[in-house]
Design a protein around this motif. Structure first.
Motif, short mmCIF file in Angstrom:
data_model
loop_
_atom_site.label_atom_id
_atom_site.label_comp_id
_atom_site.label_asym_id
_atom_site.label_seq_id
_atom_site.Cartn_x
_atom_site.Cartn_y
_atom_site.Cartn_z
N LYS A 1 0.99 -0.58 -0.23
CA LYS A 1 0.02 0.50 0.08
C LYS A 1 1.09 1.22 -0.04
N VAL A 2 0.53 2.49 -0.42
CA VAL A 2 0.84 3.49 -1.00
C VAL A 2 0.83 4.81 0.29
N GLN A 3 1.44 5.23 1.25
CA GLN A 3 0.96 6.33 1.93
C GLN A 3 1.73 7.34 1.93
N LEU A 4 0.69 8.54 2.07
CA LEU A 4 1.75 9.66 2.19
C LEU A 4 1.48 10.70 3.11
N LYS A 5 1.90 11.47 3.79
CA LYS A 5 2.30 12.38 5.11
C LYS A 5 3.20 13.70 4.59
N ASN A 6 2.24 14.31 5.43
CA ASN A 6 2.63 16.18 5.33
C ASN A 6 4.07 16.14 6.93
N CYS A 7 4.17 17.28 6.14
CA CYS A 7 5.73 17.66 7.40
C CYS A 7 5.74 17.65 8.56
N LYS A 8 3.96 17.99 8.96
CA LYS A 8 4.07 17.45 10.33
C LYS A 8 4.60 15.54 10.95
N GLY A 9 4.24 14.71 9.76
CA GLY A 9 3.98 13.58 10.73
C GLY A 9 2.45 12.96 10.14
N ASP A 10 1.41 13.76 9.74
CA ASP A 10 0.32 13.27 9.79
C ASP A 10 0.55 12.81 7.84
N ILE A 11 -0.70 11.67 8.90
CA ILE A 11 -0.84 10.53 7.33
C ILE A 11 -2.56 11.62 6.25
N ILE A 12 -1.80 11.33 5.12
CA ILE A 12 -3.17 12.63 4.46
C ILE A 12 -3.59 11.55 3.84
N PHE A 13 -3.19 10.53 3.15
CA PHE A 13 -3.96 8.82 2.55
C PHE A 13 -2.79 8.28 2.54
N THR A 14 -3.61 7.00 2.38
CA THR A 14 -3.54 5.21 2.34
C THR A 14 -3.88 5.25 1.65
N SER A 15 -3.85 4.52 0.08
CA SER A 15 -3.67 3.88 -0.41
C SER A 15 -4.75 2.13 -0.45
N GLN A 16 -5.41 1.74 -0.89
CA GLN A 16 -6.03 0.32 -0.79
C GLN A 16 -4.42 -0.34 -1.24
N LEU A 17 -5.14 -1.60 -0.81
CA LEU A 17 -3.81 -2.83 -0.59
C LEU A 17 -3.84 -3.45 -2.19
N GLY A 18 -2.60 -3.35 -2.75
CA GLY A 18 -2.67 -3.92 -3.92
C GLY A 18 -1.79 -5.06 -3.80
#
Length: 279
Positions: free
Chosen positions: A97-114
């Motif tokens: 799965k793909v995960q995106l975090k901002n500069c503060k370390g907060d998770i902004i988005f997590t993809s579905q499982l591939g």
């Protein structure tokens, strides 16, 4: 009853997607690491390169973490999201799965499982990653400026400008001191010479023993390592060429003529140290 539950699930999904989209759209860049934790090797199976290309496919400006960063990221790191690819345990299949975090370390988005049942790692990881990225097609990403994020960069820029002006003054003062220090001692005529004359040639304590350090590029600057290799300093770029802030210390490193100088205060005394840095 089934239709009602299905409608609720769809509504929740649309709301979640819309919320995530608005958050993701606030960010102009995505930084892709050179190494994913579960592989422990830079660009193993070309997975990091594939991640960058897939982000670009879905409209993102993607950068590898060792690339030269644009000026607006240097002045405002919060314009960029940090990406990661995570592996979940599976006995007979590969799950990513793909995960995106901002500069503060907060998770902004997590993809579905591939997922993939392929036995060859190269194929399995590639297929699983592509499936995980299908989530970004739903996002329909498009960057939109967020005043709150831009304001954070503006305050940082002002702070950097103030720091740069201060550095300019300190460097100018140091040059003047060195010019005084290198003033030639006039030789007196023989008849006037009686005793050796001692002349003070420094106004600060200087360590002229250069240490050989090797510069390795990192985000926003370099780390300086010795032959061990042990990290001796981490330095950050400023708005001035060949002038760096030393991370974790009230110190700067700058180039003066052909030399690199470390300058800092210790017990209210200005100290300088010459460094031999190999870039």
């Amino acid at each position: 009853m089934f239709k009602k539950v299905t409608s609720i699930i769809v509504l929740i999904f649309i709301t979640y997607t819309s919320f995530s989209q608005n958050n993701v759209n606030d960010y102009k860049y995505v930084i892709v690491p050179n190494t994913f934790e579960f592989l422990k090797e830079a660009d193993k199976y070309r997975l990091n390169t594939l991640t960058k290309l897939l982000f670009e496919k879905y409209g993102f400006i993607a950068l590898k973490e060792d690339e030269t960063l644009p000026d607006d990221i240097i002045s405002n790191s919060c314009l960029a999201l940090k990406s990661d690819v995570l592996k979940e345990s599976g006995v007979f299949n590969t799950k990513l799965k793909v995960q995106l975090k901002n500069c503060k370390g907060d998770i902004i988005f997590t993809s579905q499982l591939g997922q993939s049942r392929e036995k060859k790692y190269q194929v399995a990881y590639t297929l699983a990653l592509r499936e995980a990225f299908n989530s970004f097609e739903v996002l329909n990403y498009s960057y939109k400026e967020n005043p709150a994020i831009l304001a954070y960069g503006a305050s940082n820029t002002q702070a950097n400008n103030d720091e740069i002006e201060k550095l300019k003054e300190e460097i100018s003062q140091l040059k003047e001191e060195k010019e005084k220090a290198t003033t030639e001692v006039k030789v007196l005529p023989k008849e006037d010479v009686h005793e050796p004359v001692e002349v003070a040639v420094t106004t600060s304590e200087i360590d002229d023993t250069p240490s050989i350090l090797y510069a390795q590029e990192i985000t926003n600057g370099f780390q300086l390592v010795d032959r061990t290799p042990k990290v001796i300093y981490r330095i950050k770029k400023t708005g001035m060429n060949n002038v760096f802030l030393v991370e974790g210390k009230q110190a700067i490193i700058y180039q003066l003529d052909a030399n690199w100088i470390l300058e800092y205060y210790e017990n209210q005394k200005l100290k300088t140290k010459m460094l031999n840095i190999k870039f």
